[in-house]
Design a protein around this motif. Structure first.
Motif, PDB file in Angstrom:
ATOM      1  N   THR A  24      31.650  11.338  54.101  1.00 45.27           N
ATOM      2  CA  THR A  24      30.230  11.691  54.229  1.00 45.27           C
ATOM      3  C   THR A  24      29.369  10.439  54.104  1.00 45.27           C
ATOM      4  OG1 THR A  24      30.634  13.881  53.296  1.00 45.27           O
ATOM      5  CG2 THR A  24      28.363  13.087  53.256  1.00 45.27           C
TER       6      THR A  24
ATOM      7  N   VAL B  15      15.011  12.853  48.677  1.00 40.39           N
ATOM      8  CA  VAL B  15      15.644  13.270  49.926  1.00 40.39           C
ATOM      9  C   VAL B  15      15.597  12.120  50.927  1.00 40.39           C
ATOM     10  CG1 VAL B  15      15.445  14.850  51.897  1.00 40.39           C
ATOM     11  CG2 VAL B  15      15.043  15.699  49.576  1.00 40.39           C
TER      12      VAL B  15
ATOM     13  N   GLU C 295      21.017  23.807  45.743  1.00 37.67           N
ATOM     14  CA  GLU C 295      20.278  22.763  46.464  1.00 37.67           C
ATOM     15  C   GLU C 295      20.500  22.821  47.977  1.00 37.67           C
ATOM     16  OE1 GLU C 295      20.127  18.867  44.715  1.00 37.67           O
ATOM     17  OE2 GLU C 295      20.675  19.630  42.741  1.00 37.67           O
ATOM     18  N   THR C 296      20.929  23.966  48.474  1.00 43.53           N
ATOM     19  CA  THR C 296      21.148  24.117  49.905  1.00 43.53           C
ATOM     20  C   THR C 296      19.812  24.204  50.641  1.00 43.53           C
ATOM     21  OG1 THR C 296      23.150  25.386  49.426  1.00 43.53           O
ATOM     22  CG2 THR C 296      22.289  25.498  51.678  1.00 43.53           C
TER      23      THR C 296
ATOM     24  N   ALA D 231      21.907  10.488  47.650  1.00 50.02           N
ATOM     25  CA  ALA D 231      21.327  11.021  48.885  1.00 50.02           C
ATOM     26  C   ALA D 231      21.392   9.959  49.975  1.00 50.02           C
ATOM     27  CB  ALA D 231      19.875  11.429  48.645  1.00 50.02           C
TER      28      ALA D 231
ATOM     29  N   CYS E 260      26.774   8.834  56.950  1.00 51.68           N
ATOM     30  CA  CYS E 260      25.367   8.541  56.657  1.00 51.68           C
ATOM     31  C   CYS E 260      25.036   7.093  57.004  1.00 51.68           C
ATOM     32  CB  CYS E 260      25.059   8.801  55.184  1.00 51.68           C
ATOM     33  SG  CYS E 260      25.005  10.545  54.718  1.00 51.68           S
TER      34      CYS E 260
ATOM     35  N   TYR F 298      11.486  20.545  51.717  1.00 48.82           N
ATOM     36  CA  TYR F 298      12.711  20.679  50.916  1.00 48.82           C
ATOM     37  C   TYR F 298      12.599  19.881  49.618  1.00 48.82           C
ATOM     38  CZ  TYR F 298      17.584  19.930  49.546  1.00 48.82           C
ATOM     39  OH  TYR F 298      18.754  19.840  48.840  1.00 48.82           O
TER      40      TYR F 298
ATOM     41  N   GLU G 254      29.309  13.097  48.528  1.00 47.51           N
ATOM     42  CA  GLU G 254      30.289  13.427  47.490  1.00 47.51           C
ATOM     43  C   GLU G 254      31.670  12.907  47.843  1.00 47.51           C
ATOM     44  OE1 GLU G 254      29.166  14.453  44.807  1.00 47.51           O
ATOM     45  OE2 GLU G 254      27.216  15.305  45.348  1.00 47.51           O
TER      46      GLU G 254
ATOM     47  N   LEU H 166      19.671  14.315  55.123  1.00 49.14           N
ATOM     48  CA  LEU H 166      21.015  13.791  54.906  1.00 49.14           C
ATOM     49  C   LEU H 166      21.548  14.295  53.566  1.00 49.14           C
ATOM     50  CD1 LEU H 166      20.862  10.128  56.248  1.00 49.14           C
ATOM     51  CD2 LEU H 166      21.213  12.279  57.457  1.00 49.14           C
ATOM     52  N   PRO H 167      22.858  14.536  53.499  1.00 50.16           N
ATOM     53  CA  PRO H 167      23.430  15.096  52.275  1.00 50.16           C
ATOM     54  C   PRO H 167      23.589  14.045  51.174  1.00 50.16           C
ATOM     55  CG  PRO H 167      25.166  14.630  53.841  1.00 50.16           C
ATOM     56  CD  PRO H 167      23.864  14.337  54.555  1.00 50.16           C
ATOM     57  N   LYS H 168      23.824  14.545  49.956  1.00 43.73           N
ATOM     58  CA  LYS H 168      24.285  13.668  48.889  1.00 43.73           C
ATOM     59  C   LYS H 168      25.758  13.425  49.160  1.00 43.73           C
ATOM     60  CE  LYS H 168      21.016  15.091  45.333  1.00 43.73           C
ATOM     61  NZ  LYS H 168      20.822  15.788  44.034  1.00 43.73           N
TER      62      LYS H 168
ATOM     63  N   ARG I  89      16.121  15.541  60.125  1.00 46.57           N
ATOM     64  CA  ARG I  89      17.439  15.840  59.551  1.00 46.57           C
ATOM     65  C   ARG I  89      17.509  15.404  58.091  1.00 46.57           C
ATOM     66  NH1 ARG I  89      23.098  13.510  62.090  1.00 46.57           N
ATOM     67  NH2 ARG I  89      24.498  14.247  60.450  1.00 46.57           N
TER      68      ARG I  89
END
Length: 198
Positions: free
Chosen positions: A95, A79, A40-41, A155, A99, A51, A91, A87-89, A85
């Motif tokens: 992080t 997403v 999922e990168t 996300a 966010c 994406y 973990e 944003l990541p999930k 930009r």
């Protein structure tokens, strides 16, 4: 669940209980649930919309090979984007905090893509785009939300179906899309594929 004598069969390409719950609101229970195992990168310079659509498409195609039943495969990806930009999930707590600090007091987009792969190999796709704005979050509010644990694996570091909804000052679009499966678009895809829905 089918418009014909032979029932249509559906595999949900997601282990998310939220997506199963949302699908149930349409009166649909998948015949199988298989989580897609893909990279999922985001690609270099990939836009959030592209994406999300690529992830939904790749999840559907990845699960086809692992499907234990013949039929349709439904996949989705959600997403959270601040401008261009992705944003990541979240973990880990650090992080999630980054966010929330970024989203505090500003508008962001939630893109929820779905893909339905038919037995003949054809692919139907839809995308929901929702604008969401958080109130300006105090350090105490962020810390309290992080303590809830609701952000884990989400996300953008939040789950709107939980206490984070009390921090959202404005939303335009699909609430179910922000949760993880846009019901209007999903219903349209399933109807077009021949599933009998109310």
């Amino acid at each position: 669940m089918s418009a014909s004598a032979s029932p249509l069969r559906l595999t949900l390409a997601s282990a998310s209980p939220r997506r199963r719950e949302l699908l149930a609101r349409l009166g649909v229970a998948p015949d199988a649930v298989i989580a897609a195992d893909i990279d999922e990168t985001p690609q270099k310079a990939e836009l959030p919309r592209d994406y999300a659509q690529r992830m939904a498409r790749e999840k559907a195609l990845a699960v086809v090979a692992a499907t234990v039943i013949e039929g349709h495969v439904l996949a989705g990806d959600t997403v959270v984007a601040a401008g261009r930009r992705i944003l990541p999930k979240a973990e880990d707590e650090a992080t999630a905090r980054r966010c929330l600090e970024l989203l505090s007091g500003r508008r962001h987009r939630v893109l929820s893509a779905i893909a339905l792969r038919a037995p003949d190999g054809s692919l139907r796709e839809r995308l929901s785009e929702t604008a969401v704005k958080f109130k300006r979050l105090s350090a105490e509010e962020i810390t309290a939300y992080l303590a809830s644990g609701e952000w884990e694996g989400k996300a953008g570091g939040y789950a709107i179906q939980g206490s984070a909804e009390g921090l959202v000052s404005w939303l335009q679009g699909s609430h179910s899309g922000v949760v993880g499966l846009p019901l209007f678009e999903t219903r349209a895809l399933l109807k077009a594929a021949g599933f009998a829905l109310g």
